[in-house]
Scaffold this motif. Structure first.
Motif, PDB file in Angstrom:
ATOM      1  N   HIS A  16      -5.206  -3.536   1.289  1.00  0.00           N
ATOM      2  CA  HIS A  16      -3.987  -2.848   0.831  1.00  0.00           C
ATOM      3  C   HIS A  16      -2.714  -3.678   1.030  1.00  0.00           C
ATOM      4  CE1 HIS A  16      -1.144   0.463   0.186  1.00  0.00           C
ATOM      5  NE2 HIS A  16      -0.529   0.003   1.262  1.00  0.00           N
ATOM      6  N   HIS A  18       6.759  -1.460   2.607  1.00  0.00           N
ATOM      7  CA  HIS A  18       7.245  -0.080   2.786  1.00  0.00           C
ATOM      8  C   HIS A  18       8.755  -0.067   2.989  1.00  0.00           C
ATOM      9  CE1 HIS A  18       3.017   1.008   4.458  1.00  0.00           C
ATOM     10  NE2 HIS A  18       3.040   0.999   3.133  1.00  0.00           N
ATOM     11  N   HIS A  45       3.550  -0.907  -4.820  1.00  0.00           N
ATOM     12  CA  HIS A  45       2.454  -0.068  -4.340  1.00  0.00           C
ATOM     13  C   HIS A  45       1.615   0.463  -5.494  1.00  0.00           C
ATOM     14  CE1 HIS A  45       3.639  -0.196  -0.152  1.00  0.00           C
ATOM     15  NE2 HIS A  45       2.520   0.441   0.119  1.00  0.00           N
TER      16      HIS A  45
END
Ligand code: ZN
Length: 389
Positions: A272, A193, A258
């Motif tokens: 994930h 992120h 992502h």
């Protein structure tokens, strides 16, 4: 016109005690069976009850939550009529809780129709408290939610600005017993992120500093939290880093790793964080070969004390630092090491390429791959053998 949104963030030891200040009648806790079994749900329930709230617990959220689960939880909320929704758990529970909240407030909406354009009119019935029990997804600080369409084996990246939690409580006591593998997977998600939030097309002045700080915290503290789960300082720093990264990328966007990780997870059910971070070094290398001047890996590399003088060198250094961290955490660095067989990858390739190409994180990459390039990226990530882009 751009926005920056954030919940009120309560962090540090004993921060669960903040719930004593909540005013309300009924709280509905959304969590999963593992978090319930660990006693976390009972602890939050007791704290809410001590604050005078009646509590109902739904612990049926599965990994990669389905639309069916979201409908089920929203149905229970309709009966219980909570004025606080409490998302407790990892990203799956928090995302499912947000989606249930939207449906509870707006039963007329189809879950797949949750979108950032329309005004949903949330908070007529309830407000939202997020309590993460992993340090990674950042879902407690974003308005996004990832659900799974099980029939179509496809992840749905949904969101609406109003679905930003009102309050996030970052109490490290919930992550002290996090298993090693989950610590690594979710921590690497936070790093992805931070790096993607900083380097995607939608980066902005408000998100940049958060992404840089979060990346620095992860590189410094994730190996410690992984090696020794009892290291309170490392746990606190990682718990903060995950939310800071969530704020960073949530107010910018994620990117190609992502997009590819979502596609992989929808088909092969790789967790994930493991999936997206696996692709990160490959997508950094791919983007670095795009239009000159389109990337800003050197800014990030300098902040992280990775010496470099050119943008391609910075990208290589950053990708190498990510790979080194993966090694320190015993993370798989190729799809083969994830246990995926070549024939399975080939059989699913068309679907993977289609879903990665349609993923809404892919389009904010500084270099948007065509279908053939996505296919080659999957092949490259399969065994790590260099491919000419
Ligand atoms: Zn993520």
């Amino acid at each position: 016109m751009w926005f920056f949104s954030s919940p009120a963030i309560v962090f540090g030891e004993e921060s669960l005690s903040y719930v004593e200040r909540l005013a309300g009648k009924r709280a509905f806790i959304v969590t999963d069976a593992v978090v319930a079994k660990l006693g976390h749900a009972a602890r939050v329930q007791a704290a809410l009850q001590a604050a005078g709230l009646e509590v109902q617990v739904f612990d049926g959220v599965e990994p990669d939550p389905s639309i069916e689960t979201v409908r089920q939880g929203a149905g229970l909320m309709m009966q219980f009529q909570p004025d606080w929704i409490v998302g407790l758990g990892g990203g799956s529970s928090l995302d499912a809780a947000k989606a249930m909240w939207v449906l509870y407030e707006r039963p007329d909406i189809d879950p797949e129709g949750i979108n950032p354009i329309e005004t949903m009119g949330l908070r007529c019935k309830a407000r939202f408290l997020a309590i993460p029990t992993t340090s990674g997804t950042g879902s407690e600080a974003t308005w996004a939610m990832v659900l799974t369409n099980v029939g179509e084996r496809r992840k749905l990246g949904l969101g609406c600005r109003e679905a930003m939690p009102d309050v996030a409580i970052l109490d490290p006591s919930f992550v002290m017993t996090l298993p090693q593998r989950v610590t690594a997977d979710t921590g690497m998600d936070a790093l992805t992120h931070a790096i993607e939030g900083y380097t995607c097309q939608w980066h902005n002045d408000f998100s940049d500093g958060l992404c840089l700080k979060a990346a620095q915290l992860v590189f410094e503290h994730l190996p410690r939290a992984y090696q020794n789960g009892d290291d309170l300082e490392a746990r606190i720093k990682m718990h903060n880093a995950a939310t800071i990264a969530g704020l960073g990328f949530g107010n910018a966007m994620a990117s190609l790793a992502h997009g590819m990780g979502h596609a992989l997870g929808g088909v092969f059910h790789v967790p994930h964080g493991r999936g997206v971070s696996l692709f990160l070094p490959y997508t950094i290398e791919f983007c670095a070969l795009g239009e000159p001047g389109s990337t800003r890996y050197s800014d990030m590399a300098h902040f992280l004390n990775l010496p470099c003088s050119t943008e391609p060198e910075a990208a290589a250094k950053l990708a190498a630092a990510v790979r080194q961290l993966q090694l320190a955490l015993d993370q798989p660095r190729t799809l083969a090491a994830c246990g995926i067989a070549r024939q399975d990858l080939e059989r699913e390739m068309d679907l993977l390429v289609l879903n990665a190409s349609n993923d809404n994180q892919t389009v904010t990459s500084t270099r948007i791959p065509n279908d053939e390039e996505i296919r080659r990226l999957f092949e490259y990530a399969f065994d790590g053998k260099s491919i000419d882009f």
